[in-house]
Scaffold this motif. Sequence first.
Motif, mmCIF file in Angstrom:
data_model
loop_
_atom_site.group_PDB
_atom_site.id
_atom_site.type_symbol
_atom_site.label_atom_id
_atom_site.label_comp_id
_atom_site.label_asym_id
_atom_site.label_seq_id
_atom_site.Cartn_x
_atom_site.Cartn_y
_atom_site.Cartn_z
ATOM 1 N N LEU A 44 -0.599 87.081 10.020
ATOM 2 C CA LEU A 44 -0.606 88.197 10.701
ATOM 3 C C LEU A 44 0.765 88.939 10.709
ATOM 4 C CD1 LEU A 44 -2.051 89.957 13.039
ATOM 5 C CD2 LEU A 44 -0.593 88.527 14.822
ATOM 6 N N ASP A 45 1.982 88.342 10.492
ATOM 7 C CA ASP A 45 2.961 88.991 10.182
ATOM 8 C C ASP A 45 3.151 89.615 8.846
ATOM 9 O OD1 ASP A 45 4.872 88.727 12.260
ATOM 10 O OD2 ASP A 45 5.306 86.852 11.996
ATOM 11 N N ARG A 46 2.510 88.836 7.858
ATOM 12 C CA ARG A 46 2.515 89.567 6.604
ATOM 13 C C ARG A 46 1.601 90.782 6.558
ATOM 14 N NH1 ARG A 46 1.187 85.320 4.097
ATOM 15 N NH2 ARG A 46 -0.995 85.335 3.785
ATOM 16 N N LEU A 47 0.557 90.918 7.168
ATOM 17 C CA LEU A 47 -0.325 92.043 7.292
ATOM 18 C C LEU A 47 0.726 93.153 8.034
ATOM 19 C CD1 LEU A 47 -3.630 90.651 8.237
ATOM 20 C CD2 LEU A 47 -3.118 91.732 6.111
ATOM 21 N N PHE A 48 1.327 92.954 8.993
ATOM 22 C CA PHE A 48 2.179 94.021 9.689
ATOM 23 C C PHE A 48 3.173 94.583 8.844
ATOM 24 C CE2 PHE A 48 0.027 93.304 13.543
ATOM 25 C CZ PHE A 48 0.252 94.142 14.537
ATOM 26 N N VAL A 49 3.866 93.523 7.988
ATOM 27 C CA VAL A 49 5.056 93.955 7.315
ATOM 28 C C VAL A 49 4.126 94.930 6.163
ATOM 29 C CG1 VAL A 49 6.544 93.279 5.331
ATOM 30 C CG2 VAL A 49 6.527 92.115 7.552
ATOM 31 N N ASP A 50 3.079 94.484 5.554
ATOM 32 C CA ASP A 50 2.607 95.159 4.617
ATOM 33 C C ASP A 50 2.101 96.749 4.932
ATOM 34 O OD1 ASP A 50 2.751 93.225 2.787
ATOM 35 O OD2 ASP A 50 0.780 92.474 2.906
ATOM 36 N N ASN A 51 1.511 96.465 6.397
ATOM 37 C CA ASN A 51 0.893 97.943 6.787
ATOM 38 C C ASN A 51 1.985 98.862 7.412
ATOM 39 O OD1 ASN A 51 -2.361 97.852 6.874
ATOM 40 N ND2 ASN A 51 -1.499 95.976 6.477
ATOM 41 N N ALA B 63 -4.716 96.878 19.132
ATOM 42 C CA ALA B 63 -5.392 96.980 20.591
ATOM 43 C C ALA B 63 -5.379 95.916 21.344
ATOM 44 C CB ALA B 63 -6.924 96.988 20.085
ATOM 45 N N LEU B 64 -4.975 94.575 20.912
ATOM 46 C CA LEU B 64 -4.855 93.480 21.911
ATOM 47 C C LEU B 64 -3.459 93.497 22.600
ATOM 48 C CD1 LEU B 64 -6.487 90.483 20.043
ATOM 49 C CD2 LEU B 64 -7.126 91.306 22.291
ATOM 50 N N MET B 65 -2.616 93.953 21.715
ATOM 51 C CA MET B 65 -1.103 94.041 22.170
ATOM 52 C C MET B 65 -1.128 95.134 23.424
ATOM 53 S SD MET B 65 0.962 94.340 18.678
ATOM 54 C CE MET B 65 1.321 92.891 17.671
ATOM 55 N N ARG B 66 -1.871 96.371 22.993
ATOM 56 C CA ARG B 66 -1.981 97.269 24.310
ATOM 57 C C ARG B 66 -2.581 96.653 25.523
ATOM 58 N NH1 ARG B 66 -3.348 101.058 21.058
ATOM 59 N NH2 ARG B 66 -1.351 102.038 20.781
ATOM 60 N N LEU C 78 2.235 86.645 26.472
ATOM 61 C CA LEU C 78 1.542 86.221 25.528
ATOM 62 C C LEU C 78 2.540 85.952 24.055
ATOM 63 C CD1 LEU C 78 -2.031 87.664 25.311
ATOM 64 C CD2 LEU C 78 -1.495 85.404 26.033
ATOM 65 N N SER C 79 2.283 85.039 23.503
ATOM 66 C CA SER C 79 3.181 84.787 22.327
ATOM 67 C C SER C 79 2.281 85.223 21.162
ATOM 68 C CB SER C 79 3.549 83.359 21.864
ATOM 69 O OG SER C 79 2.429 82.651 21.758
ATOM 70 N N ILE C 80 3.111 85.610 19.876
ATOM 71 C CA ILE C 80 2.282 86.136 18.660
ATOM 72 C C ILE C 80 1.503 85.009 18.372
ATOM 73 C CG2 ILE C 80 3.016 86.777 16.394
ATOM 74 C CD1 ILE C 80 3.693 88.931 18.283
ATOM 75 N N GLU C 81 1.793 83.771 18.282
ATOM 76 C CA GLU C 81 0.863 82.916 18.041
ATOM 77 C C GLU C 81 -0.277 82.825 18.744
ATOM 78 O OE1 GLU C 81 4.212 82.330 18.739
ATOM 79 O OE2 GLU C 81 4.839 81.592 16.801
ATOM 80 N N GLN C 82 -0.316 82.917 20.128
ATOM 81 C CA GLN C 82 -1.547 82.807 20.955
ATOM 82 C C GLN C 82 -2.357 84.373 20.368
ATOM 83 O OE1 GLN C 82 0.566 83.043 24.660
ATOM 84 N NE2 GLN C 82 -0.593 81.202 25.391
ATOM 85 N N LEU C 83 -1.648 85.450 20.097
ATOM 86 C CA LEU C 83 -2.455 86.483 19.747
ATOM 87 C C LEU C 83 -3.099 86.354 18.369
ATOM 88 C CD1 LEU C 83 -2.701 89.828 20.304
ATOM 89 C CD2 LEU C 83 -0.677 90.056 18.711
ATOM 90 N N SER C 84 -2.305 85.575 17.442
ATOM 91 C CA SER C 84 -3.026 85.238 16.203
ATOM 92 C C SER C 84 -3.991 84.364 16.336
ATOM 93 C CB SER C 84 -1.813 84.347 15.358
ATOM 94 O OG SER C 84 -0.761 85.266 15.064
ATOM 95 N N LEU C 85 -4.220 83.484 17.554
ATOM 96 C CA LEU C 85 -5.226 82.523 17.591
ATOM 97 C C LEU C 85 -6.448 83.426 17.986
ATOM 98 C CD1 LEU C 85 -6.122 79.659 17.661
ATOM 99 C CD2 LEU C 85 -5.546 79.425 20.277
ATOM 100 N N GLN C 86 -6.447 84.305 18.891
ATOM 101 C CA GLN C 86 -7.354 85.329 19.391
ATOM 102 C C GLN C 86 -7.901 85.953 18.297
ATOM 103 O OE1 GLN C 86 -6.877 87.618 22.759
ATOM 104 N NE2 GLN C 86 -5.399 86.261 23.704
#
Length: 348
Positions: free
Chosen positions: A257-264, A231-234, A241-249
Amino acid sequence: MTTSKPPLKAGFLLLPLPGFSLLALGGFVDKLRFSADEEDHSQQRYCRWQLVGLEAGAVNGSSGVPVEVEALTAPEGFAGYDYLVIFGSRTTQSALAMAPAYQALLRQGARRGLTLVAVDNASFLLAQCGLLKGYQVVVHWRHLAEYKNAFPGSRIRERDLYCIDGKRATCAGGCATIDLAVELLARHSGRELALKGLADMLVDESRGSHHALRSLNEAPGQSRLVGRAIALMRQNLAKTLSIEQLSLQLGVSRRQLDRLFVDNLGHSARQHWYKMRMQHCHWRLLNSTYPIGLLGLEIGIHDSSYLSKQFKRYFGITPQLLRSQARQQDYRNEVIGEALLTPDMSGE
């Protein structure tokens, strides 16, 4: 059921070419129809509506189905209206291009105190006519980035289905028009009349304006955190924004976060964001005539040459060739359609 309040009266203004959504119109009209009388005979007792256009005649929906409308003349045609509901066309560019033809009519309606309701891309028309300045706006998620670029500084409620802000209301479209109609009826005629008929429409309950679409951000078995990230990406397609900034939010580490995306989803968060941007650009190429440079701004890429290279790398075709092939196919479909509708006069 009785009500001492005057009936809700609405004019439904259907924008032509390339057509309004039948789903949005049907949902809104049917909600009023079920609330319009006591025995469900479709009599316009507690609610009254009229399908209108700049001229009388048939207006084709986006599916090609024609709907007959009456001519709306200002100011006489506004007599008794509480709401003028404008149903947007299939593309935002056509809605913007219609501003010169509709501006005087819409501004006169605003001066007469009507609540102007924009459904789907009609928000672009109202904004182009200067009628959404200072108002909160809801835009369909597909056109969020485009709206931000076209009307910078707008007060957009990005996650909402609809918004009622004084004498303006905006709706993302689709079946959200049912929810908007319920809220307008509740404010005008009371909650009992507003909820009437929902069971007949096979609707469990009316959704509030802040309802979050699970189908938009979540998939079966998908982590809720991944859904929030998507939702934040959209919402931030156009930002760098960087993935690091997204993770911070989100309150997690980049690695988590990467581990969750790979798993899902089987790929990293960065890869998913890249995929979303490419797919957005692909959709916009087929549904607008904006140059590639402007489309790049909607996904945070300011170099059109770089975007073209990335697009070809992802889809195996350049943006220019994709659009050219789509136009050729549209032309062929149009010719075939006309041939099928034209009777054979050559004899046996």
